[in-house]
Write a protein that holds these residues in place. Structure first.
Motif, PDB file in Angstrom:
ATOM      1  N   ARG A 322       0.860  -1.181   0.000  1.00 54.77           N
ATOM      2  CA  ARG A 322       0.000   0.000   0.000  1.00 54.77           C
ATOM      3  C   ARG A 322       0.901   1.236   0.000  1.00 54.77           C
ATOM      4  O   ARG A 322       2.052   1.162   0.437  1.00 54.77           O
ATOM      5  CB  ARG A 322      -0.911   0.016   1.230  1.00 54.77           C
ATOM      6  CG  ARG A 322      -1.874  -1.156   1.298  1.00 54.77           C
ATOM      7  CD  ARG A 322      -2.879  -0.980   2.435  1.00 54.77           C
ATOM      8  NE  ARG A 322      -2.252  -1.088   3.741  1.00 54.77           N
ATOM      9  CZ  ARG A 322      -2.751  -0.563   4.859  1.00 54.77           C
ATOM     10  NH1 ARG A 322      -3.865   0.163   4.810  1.00 54.77           N
ATOM     11  NH2 ARG A 322      -2.137  -0.720   6.021  1.00 54.77           N
ATOM     12  N   TYR A 332      -4.530   6.737   1.737  1.00 55.99           N
ATOM     13  CA  TYR A 332      -3.753   5.790   0.951  1.00 55.99           C
ATOM     14  C   TYR A 332      -4.111   5.910  -0.520  1.00 55.99           C
ATOM     15  O   TYR A 332      -5.245   6.253  -0.885  1.00 55.99           O
ATOM     16  CB  TYR A 332      -4.029   4.355   1.423  1.00 55.99           C
ATOM     17  CG  TYR A 332      -3.440   4.057   2.775  1.00 55.99           C
ATOM     18  CD1 TYR A 332      -2.263   3.332   2.905  1.00 55.99           C
ATOM     19  CD2 TYR A 332      -4.045   4.531   3.936  1.00 55.99           C
ATOM     20  CE1 TYR A 332      -1.704   3.074   4.140  1.00 55.99           C
ATOM     21  CE2 TYR A 332      -3.495   4.276   5.183  1.00 55.99           C
ATOM     22  CZ  TYR A 332      -2.327   3.541   5.280  1.00 55.99           C
ATOM     23  OH  TYR A 332      -1.777   3.295   6.510  1.00 55.99           O
ATOM     24  N   ARG A 334      -5.330   4.768  -3.942  1.00 56.62           N
ATOM     25  CA  ARG A 334      -6.302   3.763  -4.339  1.00 56.62           C
ATOM     26  C   ARG A 334      -6.837   4.101  -5.729  1.00 56.62           C
ATOM     27  O   ARG A 334      -6.581   5.185  -6.263  1.00 56.62           O
ATOM     28  CB  ARG A 334      -7.481   3.724  -3.370  1.00 56.62           C
ATOM     29  CG  ARG A 334      -8.304   4.999  -3.466  1.00 56.62           C
ATOM     30  CD  ARG A 334      -9.628   4.968  -2.800  1.00 56.62           C
ATOM     31  NE  ARG A 334     -10.508   3.913  -3.244  1.00 56.62           N
ATOM     32  CZ  ARG A 334     -11.751   3.782  -2.785  1.00 56.62           C
ATOM     33  NH1 ARG A 334     -12.219   4.650  -1.892  1.00 56.62           N
ATOM     34  NH2 ARG A 334     -12.521   2.816  -3.202  1.00 56.62           N
ATOM     35  N   HIS A 335      -7.609   3.175  -6.289  1.00 63.03           N
ATOM     36  CA  HIS A 335      -8.378   3.486  -7.488  1.00 63.03           C
ATOM     37  C   HIS A 335      -9.854   3.459  -7.123  1.00 63.03           C
ATOM     38  O   HIS A 335     -10.291   2.682  -6.257  1.00 63.03           O
ATOM     39  CB  HIS A 335      -8.080   2.488  -8.616  1.00 63.03           C
ATOM     40  CG  HIS A 335      -8.444   1.067  -8.298  1.00 63.03           C
ATOM     41  ND1 HIS A 335      -9.715   0.567  -8.463  1.00 63.03           N
ATOM     42  CD2 HIS A 335      -7.703   0.039  -7.819  1.00 63.03           C
ATOM     43  CE1 HIS A 335      -9.750  -0.708  -8.109  1.00 63.03           C
ATOM     44  NE2 HIS A 335      -8.537  -1.058  -7.704  1.00 63.03           N
ATOM     45  N   ASP A 343      -7.446   8.484  -0.589  1.00 61.96           N
ATOM     46  CA  ASP A 343      -8.635   8.494   0.265  1.00 61.96           C
ATOM     47  C   ASP A 343      -8.301   8.045   1.683  1.00 61.96           C
ATOM     48  O   ASP A 343      -7.351   7.287   1.913  1.00 61.96           O
ATOM     49  CB  ASP A 343      -9.724   7.580  -0.307  1.00 61.96           C
ATOM     50  CG  ASP A 343     -10.504   8.246  -1.434  1.00 61.96           C
ATOM     51  OD1 ASP A 343     -10.322   9.463  -1.635  1.00 61.96           O
ATOM     52  OD2 ASP A 343     -11.270   7.551  -2.114  1.00 61.96           O
ATOM     53  N   TYR A 345      -8.437   6.010   4.932  1.00 66.77           N
ATOM     54  CA  TYR A 345      -8.636   4.598   5.272  1.00 66.77           C
ATOM     55  C   TYR A 345      -9.301   4.515   6.641  1.00 66.77           C
ATOM     56  O   TYR A 345      -8.976   5.322   7.520  1.00 66.77           O
ATOM     57  CB  TYR A 345      -7.266   3.917   5.278  1.00 66.77           C
ATOM     58  CG  TYR A 345      -7.198   2.569   5.956  1.00 66.77           C
ATOM     59  CD1 TYR A 345      -7.652   1.425   5.303  1.00 66.77           C
ATOM     60  CD2 TYR A 345      -6.674   2.454   7.238  1.00 66.77           C
ATOM     61  CE1 TYR A 345      -7.577   0.191   5.927  1.00 66.77           C
ATOM     62  CE2 TYR A 345      -6.601   1.217   7.859  1.00 66.77           C
ATOM     63  CZ  TYR A 345      -7.051   0.092   7.203  1.00 66.77           C
ATOM     64  OH  TYR A 345      -6.976  -1.133   7.817  1.00 66.77           O
ATOM     65  N   TYR A 350     -11.831  -2.535   0.179  1.00 61.45           N
ATOM     66  CA  TYR A 350     -10.527  -2.251   0.769  1.00 61.45           C
ATOM     67  C   TYR A 350      -9.398  -2.672  -0.168  1.00 61.45           C
ATOM     68  O   TYR A 350      -8.289  -2.137  -0.104  1.00 61.45           O
ATOM     69  CB  TYR A 350     -10.388  -2.946   2.122  1.00 61.45           C
ATOM     70  CG  TYR A 350     -10.328  -4.456   2.058  1.00 61.45           C
ATOM     71  CD1 TYR A 350      -9.109  -5.123   1.948  1.00 61.45           C
ATOM     72  CD2 TYR A 350     -11.493  -5.214   2.102  1.00 61.45           C
ATOM     73  CE1 TYR A 350      -9.060  -6.503   1.865  1.00 61.45           C
ATOM     74  CE2 TYR A 350     -11.448  -6.585   2.031  1.00 61.45           C
ATOM     75  CZ  TYR A 350     -10.234  -7.233   1.909  1.00 61.45           C
ATOM     76  OH  TYR A 350     -10.183  -8.602   1.822  1.00 61.45           O
ATOM     77  N   GLN A 351      -9.681  -3.596  -1.104  1.00 67.29           N
ATOM     78  CA  GLN A 351      -8.646  -4.049  -2.034  1.00 67.29           C
ATOM     79  C   GLN A 351      -8.224  -2.959  -3.010  1.00 67.29           C
ATOM     80  O   GLN A 351      -7.176  -3.081  -3.664  1.00 67.29           O
ATOM     81  CB  GLN A 351      -9.128  -5.268  -2.829  1.00 67.29           C
ATOM     82  CG  GLN A 351      -9.441  -6.486  -1.980  1.00 67.29           C
ATOM     83  CD  GLN A 351     -10.921  -6.564  -1.640  1.00 67.29           C
ATOM     84  OE1 GLN A 351     -11.608  -5.535  -1.581  1.00 67.29           O
ATOM     85  NE2 GLN A 351     -11.416  -7.769  -1.423  1.00 67.29           N
ATOM     86  N   ASP A 352      -9.009  -1.873  -3.137  1.00 67.07           N
ATOM     87  CA  ASP A 352      -8.654  -0.794  -4.060  1.00 67.07           C
ATOM     88  C   ASP A 352      -7.311  -0.152  -3.720  1.00 67.07           C
ATOM     89  O   ASP A 352      -6.718   0.529  -4.572  1.00 67.07           O
ATOM     90  CB  ASP A 352      -9.728   0.295  -4.047  1.00 67.07           C
ATOM     91  CG  ASP A 352     -11.023  -0.138  -4.709  1.00 67.07           C
ATOM     92  OD1 ASP A 352     -11.064  -1.240  -5.286  1.00 67.07           O
ATOM     93  OD2 ASP A 352     -12.002   0.640  -4.656  1.00 67.07           O
ATOM     94  N   GLN A 353      -6.829  -0.310  -2.489  1.00 64.05           N
ATOM     95  CA  GLN A 353      -5.559   0.290  -2.069  1.00 64.05           C
ATOM     96  C   GLN A 353      -4.391  -0.694  -2.141  1.00 64.05           C
ATOM     97  O   GLN A 353      -3.264  -0.346  -1.768  1.00 64.05           O
ATOM     98  CB  GLN A 353      -5.677   0.801  -0.639  1.00 64.05           C
ATOM     99  CG  GLN A 353      -5.867  -0.324   0.384  1.00 64.05           C
ATOM    100  CD  GLN A 353      -6.236   0.163   1.744  1.00 64.05           C
ATOM    101  OE1 GLN A 353      -5.488   0.925   2.364  1.00 64.05           O
ATOM    102  NE2 GLN A 353      -7.403  -0.256   2.230  1.00 64.05           N
ATOM    103  N   TRP A 355      -1.673  -3.075  -4.083  1.00 59.74           N
ATOM    104  CA  TRP A 355      -0.956  -3.072  -5.364  1.00 59.74           C
ATOM    105  C   TRP A 355       0.136  -4.134  -5.375  1.00 59.74           C
ATOM    106  O   TRP A 355       0.819  -4.334  -4.374  1.00 59.74           O
ATOM    107  CB  TRP A 355      -0.303  -1.702  -5.609  1.00 59.74           C
ATOM    108  CG  TRP A 355      -1.273  -0.585  -5.490  1.00 59.74           C
ATOM    109  CD1 TRP A 355      -1.484   0.208  -4.391  1.00 59.74           C
ATOM    110  CD2 TRP A 355      -2.195  -0.155  -6.481  1.00 59.74           C
ATOM    111  NE1 TRP A 355      -2.484   1.109  -4.642  1.00 59.74           N
ATOM    112  CE2 TRP A 355      -2.942   0.913  -5.929  1.00 59.74           C
ATOM    113  CE3 TRP A 355      -2.467  -0.551  -7.796  1.00 59.74           C
ATOM    114  CZ2 TRP A 355      -3.934   1.577  -6.630  1.00 59.74           C
ATOM    115  CZ3 TRP A 355      -3.452   0.102  -8.503  1.00 59.74           C
ATOM    116  CH2 TRP A 355      -4.175   1.165  -7.925  1.00 59.74           C
ATOM    117  N   SER A 371      -3.049  -3.551 -10.059  1.00 61.22           N
ATOM    118  CA  SER A 371      -4.144  -3.645  -9.103  1.00 61.22           C
ATOM    119  C   SER A 371      -4.327  -5.083  -8.628  1.00 61.22           C
ATOM    120  O   SER A 371      -4.304  -6.023  -9.433  1.00 61.22           O
ATOM    121  CB  SER A 371      -5.434  -3.147  -9.754  1.00 61.22           C
ATOM    122  OG  SER A 371      -6.552  -3.445  -8.944  1.00 61.22           O
TER     123      SER A 371
END
Length: 454
Positions: A322, A332, A334-335, A343, A345, A350-353, A355, A371
């Motif tokens: 992250r 953090y 994110r997409h 955004d 946290y 939560y997986q959007d952050q 990588w 991602s």
């Protein structure tokens, strides 16, 4: 009930992994730390009520083990746990205690605790439940300590007795059979989430006051039931706090962690002090600590280099990273809707952050960000704006998605990322959106600096 307790080289860790566990006398100088916890997230996409573990070499920044999956899950009672507590016993091995509750049914009466044994934190055996009382109430948030005067361990937990939550204690020698319960701490108002640390001749008990919602510290010269006196003022960060987690650090200082109230808030806040007896705590900047992903109501213990290496070898380190902002450390990278953002946290998904930091698509000396929840999609710049796109395997895409990792522009211990094909520009945030821009001012250097964490 809680809604939520020195660096080594790779060669040193590998060598340590083959050593035998240190005898108890050598464990006074712990080299690292281990945290046990369960997980939740705002929309409960990250909820898991098994035993999770994370490790840290500084006690502030944590790396989840086992890909942040549970290392063991209860097989009896409610089939889930909350509030896991790990204690190093007098023989140097470990015992794990936990609330028997799978989820958030806080009206459930349950007189039992989950229990496991562990020799070195690489396996958890001897699973059982122990009955602590016969009251029509809960048995929440256990903590335990060695009572030298009795030659037994005290297990302290929250239960309703006499119309309000207070702390009860049962004594045990083996964590299989326990004495009859006694009232341990009843200050005249409801209390929850006790944590106990014995330091020399003083036993410290930190707890949540249910009347005002603040954390307090109490102490006793004997550690016996009903002998504690509150000696600190109330502590709180954020809008709500609970589950105090007290730790004597390797450097002799003290840390106090507090869990935010509920999965939608920041998961942990922290304080520090050089003298626990003074009762004065300094608020820690969130730049200086990073709790495990989605972690709630945990416990922390000091561990040896051998135990650290063994746990890492057995459970494995994350296959993902992250990126934490330097000047907005609660946020953090994110997409969201395929747009690169910064955004606060926690959030869901939560997986959007998360990588996968892979070799640069255009130059293996660089890095690219794939991602985790959209495999095959990468962060890339387009008109200098960062977005998440599916790899089309063109030279332009590969170049747009490649960055060179450098020492942080605002903090050399952190990282910055220079664009491969726009080499005067760096990845940064602006109005919480990600871009690649030239960097010149102090604010821009902060915007372009990130901690690579797990």
């Amino acid at each position: 009930m809680s809604l939520t307790r020195r660096a080594f080289t790779a060669g040193t860790l590998a060598a340590a992994a083959g050593m035998f566990a240190l005898p108890r006398a050598a464990l006074a100088a712990n080299a690292a730390y281990l945290m046990a916890y369960f997980t939740e997230s705002p929309q409960m996409q990250g909820a898991n009520y098994g035993l999770h573990l994370a490790v840290s070499q500084d006690g502030w920044n944590w790396t989840p083990l086992n890909q942040n999956n549970p290392v063991v899950t209860p097989t009896a009672g409610t089939l889930g746990l909350r509030d896991p507590f790990v204690l190093r016993k007098q023989d140097g091995t470990f015992v794990v205690l936990a609330t028997d509750l799978n989820g958030t049914n806080f009206g459930l009466n349950n007189q039992y605790l989950h229990v496991w044994d562990s020799t070195n934190l690489t396996s958890f055996t001897g699973y059982r439940r122990i009955q602590m009382h016969t009251l029509a109430t809960h048995t929440w948030a256990p903590t335990a300590f060695w009572d030298a005067s009795r030659g037994q361990y005290g297990i302290v937990y929250s239960a309703v007795n006499g119309g309000r939550d207070l702390f009860q204690v049962n004594y045990t020698s083996d964590f299989r059979t326990v004495s009859a319960p006694q009232i341990f701490f009843n200050p005249g108002f409801g209390v929850l989430d006790g944590d106990i640390v014995v330091d020399g001749a003083t036993t410290y008990l930190y707890y949540k006051n249910l009347n005002d919602g603040y954390l307090y510290g109490a102490r006793s010269s004997t550690g016996q039931p009903n002998s504690f006196t509150t000696y600190t003022g109330g502590l709180r960060q954020g809008t709500a706090i609970e589950a105090p987690l007290l730790l004597k650090a390797n450097d002799g200082g003290w840390r106090l962690w507090g869990d935010s109230f509920g999965p939608v808030n920041n998961d942990y806040y922290a304080w520090s002090t050089g003298s626990i007896g003074g009762g004065s705590w300094s608020v820690m900047n969130q730049r200086d600590y990073t709790p495990p992903l989605n972690a709630k109501h945990g416990s922390i213990i000091g561990i040896s280099a051998t135990e650290y290496a063994g746990a890492v070898s057995r459970w494995g380190l994350p296959a993902w990273v992250r990126l934490k902002s330097s000047n907005f450390p609660d946020r953090y990278v994110r997409h969201a809707n395929r747009i690169g953002r910064l955004d606060a946290y926690p959030f869901d998904p939560y997986q959007d952050q998360m990588w996968r930091l892979v070799a640069g698509l255009a130059d293996g000396a660089g890095v690219s960000f794939e991602s985790v929840n959209y495999p095959g999609s990468y962060l890339r710049h387009y008109n200098y704006e960062i977005r998440l796109d599916v790899l089309d395997n063109t030279a332009t895409f590969r170049a747009d998605a490649t960055f060179y990792r450098t020492a942080g522009l605002a903090d050399s211990a952190w990282s910055s990322f220079r664009s491969y094909n726009a080499p005067t520009r760096y990845l940064r945030h602006y109005n919480y959106l990600l871009r690649v821009d030239p960097i010149s001012t102090a604010t821009e250097r902060q915007d372009a600096t990130f901690r690579v964490t797990s």
